[in-house]
Design a protein around this motif. Structure first.
Motif: not given
Length: 257
Positions: A167, A174, A177-178, A200, A203-204
């Motif tokens: 990250t 992505c 972060h997940n 996340v 962001q995604c």
């Protein structure tokens, strides 16, 4: 391929297909030219036309003519990977690396096949080597893959370290972060898990998997309504793959008496 390139290929095809039966008897330079030609055809079929069957037939012709070109083995590995024939893909990625030891793209693909085959220690060997190389162009994905291998070996702290490194190297990527959120869930640090997974998701927004883990976090907190909402969102984002279908099963279980 451009129209001009297709025209040239069609013209060459009349010659090369006509002599293909006797390809093994061609002079060495002609064999190399024919091998390159079939490689180009395979590339066009696979990358541009998404026709893996035609691509496979052309790349096998190229290999028969010249089996010492690392890029040909690389493309062969990609074609077999796309066809989920992972053991054959493994063989050709290894051959590409044997012919070209600094072929980092082939090593990266070799590592991802090891992950797909659950060969965690082999994957760790590959990605540990790659992430130590300045020439490796996708270190963030390499660290994420290292983290995934360690996670599946039950080495949670090492997995966490690699996910976080990923990250930091690429904040816009992505999956790591997940995976950080998934680690916090594993460690029962639920508030951090929620913050990471919501970040996340923001962001995604089209990424389904964080909703799966967020639902699991809410179930840990006995918040079934929020869990159901997270899993239904997951399914809507990805109704045709394993993650979405898993979310659908989980949400259905909440509705069952």
């Amino acid at each position: 391929m451009s129209a001009l390139f297709r025209l040239l290929n069609d013209q060459l095809l009349l010659f090369i297909v006509g002599c293909c039966v006797a390809c093994s008897s061609l002079p060495k330079n002609d064999q190399l030219d024919a091998a390159k030609y079939h490689h180009r055809l395979a590339y066009g079929h696979f990358i541009e036309n998404r026709d893996s069957e035609a691509a496979l037939q052309e790349i096998l012709k190229s290999l028969k003519l010249n089996s010492k070109v690392p890029e040909v083995h690389m493309l062969t590995g990609l074609i077999y990977t796309g066809r989920r024939d992972l053991l054959k893909a493994l063989k050709h990625y290894r051959m590409a690396i044997e012919l070209k030891p600094d072929y980092y793209e082939a090593k990266n693909n070799l590592g991802t096949v090891y992950l797909s085959l659950s060969m965690w220690n082999k994957a760790i060997e590959v990605f540990t080597e790659l992430t130590a190389k300045d020439e490796y162009r996708t270190p963030a994905m390499g660290y994420n893959n290292l983290g995934w291998a360690y996670y599946n070996l039950g080495k949670i702290k090492r997995a966490q370290k690699n996910f976080i490194t990923s990250t930091q190297l690429n904040p816009r990527l992505c999956p790591p972060h997940n995976n950080v959120g998934m680690i916090y869930l594993k460690l029962n640090d639920l508030e951090r898990a929620i913050r990471s997974l919501k970040a996340v998701i923001e962001q995604c927004p089209q990424y389904a998997e964080p909703h799966l883990h967020l639902g699991r976090v809410y179930m840990q907190k006995s918040d079934q309504q929020s869990a159901f909402k997270a899993w239904e969102t997951c399914y809507k984002l990805s109704p045709n793959n394993d993650t979405g279908l898993r979310c659908r099963r989980l949400s259905a279980q909440l509705q069952s008496p």
